[in-house]
Design an enzyme around this catalytic site. Structure first.
Site, PDB file in Angstrom:
ATOM      1  N   CYS A 166       0.806  -1.225   0.000  1.00 45.34           N
ATOM      2  CA  CYS A 166       0.000   0.000   0.000  1.00 45.34           C
ATOM      3  C   CYS A 166       0.837   1.273   0.000  1.00 45.34           C
ATOM      4  CB  CYS A 166      -0.942  -0.005   1.207  1.00 45.34           C
ATOM      5  SG  CYS A 166      -1.954  -1.501   1.277  1.00 45.34           S
ATOM      6  N   HIS A 306      -2.707   7.543   6.879  1.00 41.89           N
ATOM      7  CA  HIS A 306      -2.954   6.247   6.229  1.00 41.89           C
ATOM      8  C   HIS A 306      -4.359   5.772   6.587  1.00 41.89           C
ATOM      9  CE1 HIS A 306      -1.944   2.586   4.201  1.00 41.89           C
ATOM     10  NE2 HIS A 306      -2.112   1.848   5.289  1.00 41.89           N
ATOM     11  N   GLU A 317      -0.949   4.933  14.376  1.00 40.84           N
ATOM     12  CA  GLU A 317      -0.626   6.149  13.627  1.00 40.84           C
ATOM     13  C   GLU A 317      -0.913   7.396  14.463  1.00 40.84           C
ATOM     14  OE1 GLU A 317      -1.118   8.019   9.132  1.00 40.84           O
ATOM     15  OE2 GLU A 317      -2.481   6.417   9.777  1.00 40.84           O
ATOM     16  N   LYS A 338      -9.553   7.815   2.992  1.00 39.54           N
ATOM     17  CA  LYS A 338      -9.964   6.436   2.691  1.00 39.54           C
ATOM     18  C   LYS A 338     -11.402   6.187   3.152  1.00 39.54           C
ATOM     19  CE  LYS A 338      -5.470   4.060   2.735  1.00 39.54           C
ATOM     20  NZ  LYS A 338      -4.567   5.166   3.090  1.00 39.54           N
ATOM     21  N   HIS A 343      -9.796   1.911   0.366  1.00 39.76           N
ATOM     22  CA  HIS A 343      -8.341   1.718   0.335  1.00 39.76           C
ATOM     23  C   HIS A 343      -7.947   1.248  -1.059  1.00 39.76           C
ATOM     24  CE1 HIS A 343      -4.330   1.001   1.280  1.00 39.76           C
ATOM     25  NE2 HIS A 343      -4.425   0.277   2.378  1.00 39.76           N
ATOM     26  N   PHE A 406       1.798  -3.561   3.887  1.00 37.44           N
ATOM     27  CA  PHE A 406       2.152  -4.887   4.404  1.00 37.44           C
ATOM     28  C   PHE A 406       3.655  -5.113   4.206  1.00 37.44           C
ATOM     29  CE2 PHE A 406      -2.210  -7.205   3.766  1.00 37.44           C
ATOM     30  CZ  PHE A 406      -2.739  -6.453   4.778  1.00 37.44           C
TER      31      PHE A 406
END
Length: 420
Positions: A166, A306, A317, A338, A343, A406
């Site tokens: 991502c 994110h 975060e 998002k 996403h 990831f």
């Protein structure tokens, strides 16, 4: 060596909220959700029946039929976003040095639909022996979008793909930024694309319990920083930014959206899918971006986080932001777009960087939608301004955009107002 300055002179996008950058941005400001029932395939047997799909997209309106047949859907999205960005930047393509223009695109997965279709066809028809399309491999591979774009425009500069889940397209932006300020190109189409909403994509994320199953209320399923969140909502699409060396842009009288101030990269070195619970990698990447930009935390007015709508990710975060920005964290606006786009995986970083850029340009912070009153998580500090449910107007001198992938891959880009 004096580094060159880099500005953004063109934008393009194909997203769940619009088939162009302006349409996407208008719907972002309105707080519109792009989620709805899956139409790409019959999802009846899956746990999740919805996603943020691109709507009304017909590639043949932009690309000739012969080329369309050679492209996976993710490449089609990538090409159309690039075409819009090139048109928007105003180049006279007959009078630019194409040897000095490159393409760097980020892709997390690539041609998953092509792979799934070809392998399934073989599995169901093994009696006839191997019978694969000659376009199978070039349609599937993750680097082919940047290849198609460079072929279409005849750009001979640096051309490759960044793949870091991502964080892929934010890595493409950071890499393009570095190439231009080091003098290795005059301009680069920096972007990302993804089209993962197929049985293997949805089924795989369902198996990980990573995506929401709020099938009775798709539009409100992506709810970052809310206690009732149950995973992210899959999205798809592409975006492209034209990064251009400042003097090159000024020499042709280009319009300038804003300046690329700095970038950061880091690794969690913690887990293959989960964020570091204390936000270590997120903290390091934001600190790296600020240092690269020569900025202090107080120079940032907005963070496009994110913010995927997962429990560990959202909390870690937020912790990292407080660690990096200290008391100034409470003066910032923070939002997760998002909540509207879903996403977009490998394309998430570039669409969020574009949103951050336009936030700086127009002095408006887009919202984090779907937060319900009283839906507070005891592990989150709600004294932070998450810009819940409604866009806010304020001076945005600079905006920081985070993306984490990831494997613990983290990337960050900072956009600021352009000034002589």
């Amino acid at each position: 060596m004096e580094l060159k300055r880099v500005v953004v002179t063109g934008i393009g996008a194909v997203t769940p909220l619009g088939l162009s950058a302006p349409e996407t941005w208008e719907n972002i400001k309105k707080g519109k959700s792009g989620a709805g029932p899956i139409t790409h395939f019959n999802s009846e047997k899956f746990k999740t029946h919805f996603a943020c799909e691109v709507k009304g997209f017909d590639p043949k309106q932009y690309i000739d039929r012969k080329s369309v047949n050679k492209m996976d859907l993710y490449t089609q999205y990538a090409m159309v976003a690039a075409m819009e960005a090139v048109k928007d930047c105003g180049w006279d393509l007959d009078n630019v040095d194409k040897n000095r223009i490159g393409v760097v695109y980020g892709v997390g997965i690539g041609g998953i639909n092509t792979f799934e279709t070809e392998v399934t066809d073989y599995a169901l028809n093994q009696d006839r022996g191997p019978h694969y399309s000659p376009f199978f491999i070039p349609k599937m591979i993750a680097d082919i979008a940047s290849g198609f774009i460079s072929i279409h425009f005849g750009f001979h500069g640096p051309n490759f793909t960044t793949t870091s889940a991502c964080a892929s397209s934010t890595h493409s932006l950071g890499t393009a930024f570095d190439l231009i300020r080091l003098g290795k190109a005059d301009a680069i189409l920096a972007g990302g694309a993804e089209a993962p909403i197929w049985p293997t994509g949805v089924g795989g994320f369902n198996a990980m319990h990573a995506i929401s199953t709020r099938n009775d209320d798709p539009e409100h399923a992506s709810r970052p920083f809310s206690a009732s969140r149950d995973g992210f909502v899959m999205g798809e699409g592409a975006a492209c930014l034209v990064f251009e060396e400042l003097e090159h842009a000024k020499a042709r009288g280009a319009k300038i959206y804003g300046e690329v101030a700095g970038e950061g990269m880091s690794a969690d070195a913690y887990h293959i899918t989960a964020s570091h619970p204390e936000g270590l990698g997120a903290k390091l990447v934001m600190e790296a971006a600020l240092k690269d930009a020569g900025m202090t935390p107080e120079d940032i007015d907005y963070i496009n986080v994110h913010g995927t709508s997962t429990h560990v990710g959202d909390i870690s975060e937020a912790k990292a932001i407080k660690d990096v920005f200290g008391q100034h964290a409470y003066e910032l606006n923070i939002s997760s777009t998002k909540s509207m786009t879903g996403h977009m995986l490998g394309a998430a970083g570039v669409i969020e960087a574009m949103i951050s850029l336009l936030s700086v340009k127009e002095d408006i912070v887009p919202p984090t939608i779907n937060h319900e009153e009283g839906d507070n998580d005891p592990e989150l500090d709600y004294n932070l301004n998450f810009t819940f449910n409604k866009a806010q107007r304020r001076t945005v001198r600079a905006a920081l955009s985070n993306t984490f992938g990831f494997g613990g891959h983290n990337a960050c880009i900072i956009m600021k107002k352009y000034a002589e």
